[in-house]
Every structure is written in C-alpha cells, then in structure tokens.
Design a protein around this motif. Sequence first.
Motif, PDB file in Angstrom:
ATOM      1  N   ILE A  21      -2.107 -17.701  -5.270  1.00  0.00           N
ATOM      2  CA  ILE A  21      -1.427 -18.279  -6.434  1.00  0.00           C
ATOM      3  C   ILE A  21      -1.061 -19.725  -6.140  1.00  0.00           C
ATOM      4  N   LEU A  22      -0.557 -19.959  -4.924  1.00  0.00           N
ATOM      5  CA  LEU A  22      -0.197 -21.322  -4.515  1.00  0.00           C
ATOM      6  C   LEU A  22      -1.440 -22.211  -4.448  1.00  0.00           C
ATOM      7  N   LEU A  23      -2.514 -21.707  -3.829  1.00  0.00           N
ATOM      8  CA  LEU A  23      -3.729 -22.515  -3.672  1.00  0.00           C
ATOM      9  C   LEU A  23      -4.382 -22.839  -5.013  1.00  0.00           C
ATOM     10  N   LEU A  24      -4.540 -21.814  -5.860  1.00  0.00           N
ATOM     11  CA  LEU A  24      -5.252 -22.012  -7.126  1.00  0.00           C
ATOM     12  C   LEU A  24      -4.448 -22.860  -8.108  1.00  0.00           C
ATOM     13  N   CYS A  25      -3.207 -22.482  -8.323  1.00  0.00           N
ATOM     14  CA  CYS A  25      -2.389 -23.256  -9.255  1.00  0.00           C
ATOM     15  C   CYS A  25      -2.090 -24.636  -8.688  1.00  0.00           C
ATOM     16  N   GLY A  26      -1.872 -24.710  -7.382  1.00  0.00           N
ATOM     17  CA  GLY A  26      -1.620 -26.008  -6.750  1.00  0.00           C
ATOM     18  C   GLY A  26      -2.803 -26.944  -6.883  1.00  0.00           C
ATOM     19  N   THR A  27      -4.009 -26.413  -6.680  1.00  0.00           N
ATOM     20  CA  THR A  27      -5.208 -27.243  -6.822  1.00  0.00           C
ATOM     21  C   THR A  27      -5.398 -27.688  -8.267  1.00  0.00           C
ATOM     22  N   GLY A  28      -5.146 -26.762  -9.208  1.00  0.00           N
ATOM     23  CA  GLY A  28      -5.265 -27.115 -10.620  1.00  0.00           C
ATOM     24  C   GLY A  28      -4.278 -28.191 -11.026  1.00  0.00           C
ATOM     25  N   ILE A  29      -3.036 -28.087 -10.541  1.00  0.00           N
ATOM     26  CA  ILE A  29      -2.020 -29.100 -10.841  1.00  0.00           C
ATOM     27  C   ILE A  29      -2.403 -30.442 -10.209  1.00  0.00           C
ATOM     28  N   TYR A  30      -2.894 -30.386  -8.970  1.00  0.00           N
ATOM     29  CA  TYR A  30      -3.319 -31.595  -8.253  1.00  0.00           C
ATOM     30  C   TYR A  30      -4.402 -32.341  -9.038  1.00  0.00           C
ATOM     31  N   TYR A  31      -5.432 -31.606  -9.476  1.00  0.00           N
ATOM     32  CA  TYR A  31      -6.508 -32.250 -10.227  1.00  0.00           C
ATOM     33  C   TYR A  31      -6.054 -32.678 -11.621  1.00  0.00           C
ATOM     34  N   THR A  32      -5.182 -31.900 -12.226  1.00  0.00           N
ATOM     35  CA  THR A  32      -4.667 -32.271 -13.552  1.00  0.00           C
ATOM     36  C   THR A  32      -3.945 -33.618 -13.496  1.00  0.00           C
ATOM     37  N   ILE A  33      -3.128 -33.799 -12.466  1.00  0.00           N
ATOM     38  CA  ILE A  33      -2.385 -35.053 -12.318  1.00  0.00           C
ATOM     39  C   ILE A  33      -3.316 -36.200 -11.948  1.00  0.00           C
ATOM     40  N   ARG A  34      -4.186 -35.978 -10.971  1.00  0.00           N
ATOM     41  CA  ARG A  34      -5.065 -37.062 -10.519  1.00  0.00           C
ATOM     42  C   ARG A  34      -6.091 -37.455 -11.579  1.00  0.00           C
ATOM     43  N   LEU A  35      -6.474 -36.511 -12.426  1.00  0.00           N
ATOM     44  CA  LEU A  35      -7.438 -36.805 -13.486  1.00  0.00           C
ATOM     45  C   LEU A  35      -6.741 -37.097 -14.820  1.00  0.00           C
ATOM     46  N   ARG A  36      -5.419 -37.230 -14.767  1.00  0.00           N
ATOM     47  CA  ARG A  36      -4.616 -37.618 -15.942  1.00  0.00           C
ATOM     48  C   ARG A  36      -4.838 -36.677 -17.125  1.00  0.00           C
ATOM     49  N   PHE A  37      -4.681 -35.388 -16.871  1.00  0.00           N
ATOM     50  CA  PHE A  37      -4.793 -34.354 -17.894  1.00  0.00           C
ATOM     51  C   PHE A  37      -6.127 -34.450 -18.643  1.00  0.00           C
ATOM     52  N   ILE A  38      -7.181 -34.470 -17.850  1.00  0.00           N
ATOM     53  CA  ILE A  38      -8.519 -34.620 -18.418  1.00  0.00           C
ATOM     54  C   ILE A  38      -8.875 -33.482 -19.367  1.00  0.00           C
ATOM     55  N   GLY A 289     -11.946 -22.378  -9.674  1.00  0.00           N
ATOM     56  CA  GLY A 289     -11.458 -22.477  -8.308  1.00  0.00           C
ATOM     57  C   GLY A 289     -12.071 -21.463  -7.370  1.00  0.00           C
ATOM     58  N   MET A 290     -12.810 -20.521  -7.921  1.00  0.00           N
ATOM     59  CA  MET A 290     -13.384 -19.466  -7.094  1.00  0.00           C
ATOM     60  C   MET A 290     -14.671 -19.918  -6.399  1.00  0.00           C
ATOM     61  N   GLY A 291     -15.354 -20.901  -6.989  1.00  0.00           N
ATOM     62  CA  GLY A 291     -16.559 -21.414  -6.353  1.00  0.00           C
ATOM     63  C   GLY A 291     -17.842 -20.762  -6.800  1.00  0.00           C
ATOM     64  N   SER A 292     -17.818 -20.031  -7.915  1.00  0.00           N
ATOM     65  CA  SER A 292     -19.026 -19.344  -8.375  1.00  0.00           C
ATOM     66  C   SER A 292     -19.856 -20.202  -9.317  1.00  0.00           C
ATOM     67  N   THR A 293     -19.245 -20.679 -10.404  1.00  0.00           N
ATOM     68  CA  THR A 293     -20.008 -21.402 -11.425  1.00  0.00           C
ATOM     69  C   THR A 293     -20.604 -22.731 -10.958  1.00  0.00           C
ATOM     70  N   PRO A 294     -20.079 -23.389  -9.899  1.00  0.00           N
ATOM     71  CA  PRO A 294     -20.734 -24.627  -9.454  1.00  0.00           C
ATOM     72  C   PRO A 294     -22.220 -24.461  -9.128  1.00  0.00           C
ATOM     73  N   HIS A 295     -22.652 -23.248  -8.808  1.00  0.00           N
ATOM     74  CA  HIS A 295     -24.074 -23.039  -8.524  1.00  0.00           C
ATOM     75  C   HIS A 295     -24.924 -23.294  -9.763  1.00  0.00           C
ATOM     76  N   ALA A 296     -24.391 -22.936 -10.924  1.00  0.00           N
ATOM     77  CA  ALA A 296     -25.104 -23.219 -12.178  1.00  0.00           C
ATOM     78  C   ALA A 296     -25.030 -24.698 -12.511  1.00  0.00           C
ATOM     79  N   HIS A 297     -23.865 -25.293 -12.329  1.00  0.00           N
ATOM     80  CA  HIS A 297     -23.701 -26.712 -12.663  1.00  0.00           C
ATOM     81  C   HIS A 297     -24.543 -27.610 -11.759  1.00  0.00           C
TER      82      HIS A 297
END
Length: 457
Positions: A21-38, A289-297
């Motif tokens: 929960i800490l890793l996933l939500c923390g990473t999402g918050i980190y990217y949300t802030i750094r990407l200015r709520f993209i 955050g799980m790392g699955s869909t990047p294979h398609a992208h």
Amino acid sequence: MEVLSNLIAKGNEFLWSFLLILLLCGTGIYYTIRLRFIQLRRFSEGWKLVFGSINLHGTKHEKGEMSPFQAIATAIAAQVGTGNLAGAATALISGGPGAIFWMWVSAFFGMATIYGEAVLAQTYKEEHNGEVTGGPAYYIKAAYQGPLGQILSKLFAVFIILALGFMGNMVQSNSVGAAFSEVFEVANVNVPPIVIGLVVAAIAAFIFFGGTKRLAAVLEKVVPIMAGIYILGSLIFILMHIGAVPNAIRMIFVGAFDPKAALGAAAGITVREAVRYGVARGLFSNEAGMGSTPHAHARAKASCPDEQGLCAMVSVFIDTFVILNLTVLVILTSGILGSAKENGITGIALTQGAFDAGFGSFGTIFVAFCLFFFAFSTVLGWHFFGAVNAKYLFGSDSAVKVYSLIVVLCIILGSTMKVDLVWDMADFFNGLMVIPNVLALLKLGSVVVNTRKLGKG
C-alpha cells in the motif's frame, strides 16, 4: 492444501497490510506531484489519442509492433477481467463498500504511475532478432546497473510468469468455471467446471501459438465489443434501480472511514480491511504499478513515449472508473450484499446474484458470457506478458513454447480449484512482482519527467 493456504495468507498479510500500500500509493503520489497532476491536465489528450487510432481491420506493423490502439486493447484486455466482475464482489464482501473508495484513490494515483510505466517501456525497448520487445525487466536493468540490476530484472521476470502466466490465469479460468456452473445449474444440466476450463484452454492455445500479430488482431476486435455489451447491460440494470444509487454512493463514502456505519457492526469490517482489499483488488483490476501492461506499451508504434503514456492512463480510467464502478453499482443497488455476506456468497456468484435481482435467471447467463470474454481476453494478455519474460530469461522460442504449455495446464487446473485459495495465491505473487517494478519507477522518475517535458505538457 491447508498448510499452503495458511502460508499464503501470512504472506499476503505482510505484503498487503502496509508494504505494498505504501509502495503503490506512494509511487502514484510521487508521479502525480512530479508530473503536475498529468492524469487531470492531459486526460482529454490521451482520450483522443486512444480513440482516434481505432482500426478493427488489423493494422499491421513490422518487427512484431502494434498500433497504439492495439497496444491499449491488449492492456485493457489484461486489466478488464475477473477483477472487474469477481474482484469487485470479493472487495465488497471482504472490505465492505468502503473498499471501493480506496480502489478509486489507488486508481487515480495509478493513472500517473502507469503513465511512467508506459514511458519507460517505450524508452528502454529493444530489438532482438528483428522483433521489438520491452517491459519492466528491461528498464529495471537500466535503472540498476551491474549485478543488482540483473538480479532485480530476473526476479521480476520470474514473479510475473508465476503471478500472471500461471496463478493469474488460474484465477481467470476459476471464475469462468464457477460462472458457467451457475448457468448449468439453472438449466439443470450437470457440466463439471473442468469442461469449461478445457474449452478456454483449447481456444487460448490456438492464439498463444499464433504470435503477437494474431493476438493483436483478436484483441482489437474483442475488447471494444465485450466492453460495450457489459456497459450496456449494467446501465440498463442501474436505471432499473436508479432510486437506490444515492444510498449506494453514500455506503461507499461512509464505509471508507466507518465500515460499521455502512454495513452494521455485525459485518466485522475495519477501516484497515477496507483499505487493504480496496487497494489489493484495485491493483488486480487496473494493474497500475504492477509492471504487466508496459509489455504491451513497449510494442506500440508510437510517435513518442509521452503519447503512449497518455494512452496508458486512459486504460486505467476505463477499467476502474467505468467498468468496475458499473459492477459495484449493480451489486449495491441490488440490495443483496448483506445477505450474501451472511451466507458466504462471494466472487462471481455474488455478481451473478446481483444481476439476477434485476434480470431474473437471465442475469446469471449474462454475467457468465460477459465473464467468459473478459477472462478469455485477460488470459491472452497475461500469457503474452509472461511470454516476453520467459524469452527474456531463457532467450529462446522453445522456452516460450514450454511456458505456453504450462499456462494451458494452469487454465485447466484453475477451473477446478477453491476460489479463496486461487485469489490469495494471485494476490501474493502480484505483490512480489510489484516490488522490483516500483523500485525502478522511483529510480527513473527523472527520465519520465524529462520525457514529459519533451512532449506537450
């Protein structure tokens, strides 16, 4: 089997009570802030990119690449599966209506996370033997040079093969088998769930061995149709129970912070469980955050990594804020959640029971056939993700064929297993694969931000 179940339960308690929960939500918050709520600023741009590239006539690209829409269809195929029908139901039973609020929270921040995953997948993709490939194993190795990068990337590859290729596909076939068992019971026909597992396995094997082109051509046609049918059926049900919608929404918000007020003290659900099951089932559903869909992208023939990242955000929105929410509203407006919890009804049986409340016995059939296509498309997507990593680990097409055969066996086996154990095993291996992926996402944050600056926002 009981010993295994207890070990898996303890592992999930450790992973999902705090760490992930800490890793996933923390990473999402980190990217949300750094990407200015993209996910808010550029969502409309992503929407236009996705639906402006729809082509159901099998767009072809060299080197095993996909069109942006084919890549998104593959990603959505993996995301929109049993997590949207059965997973939403198990979250409501285990975490109460409040779990859905935490699903929303994790999905909102997850949209920023999955933007980063798609950008990195495009940035670090490689070409091997005339075929483009990529995914977390490649950007994990780039993030951590030397032995550490090798170890983390290979651990991720092993975890995703187990989590999605094997355990995850067991979940899909398990839910399909259970759903059709309900249909056959209504029709007074005795057909064992393993028969459905054999049918799914046989059709899947045909596509598995047809390669990326066959996969992309199938999914770009199946995904829009299956999603459209389920959305239409759900909207009809909700309109039939429109008067119950305000209370359903109230239960979600109240249950997020006071589960006893939403379902009653007898339900025995705490805020901690609402958060845990909301985030866990949310991850299983949208996979951010799980790392699955990047294979398609990574396979998308995109004009730049930034644009593919915007497309990726849309897939999370469709999965969680559209399809999963429809299932939730159907269950909550049907009024059967309380009695289902008392009687131990969960998973796909709860979703079918909810639709039965409005559609009669047709509800069971409707859910079963929707789930068949949802789960089948997820099986195809997850097999593909695992196959990329099998080739990464062993470097040969023969290894991929062996992997594919094992997946086929898992599909058959999964249709016969106990639902709680299958879901718990999927949660456990999903949790393990998150860790190396998130570590790389945090390490490569500046790469993602700089890519965004080269784009339009």
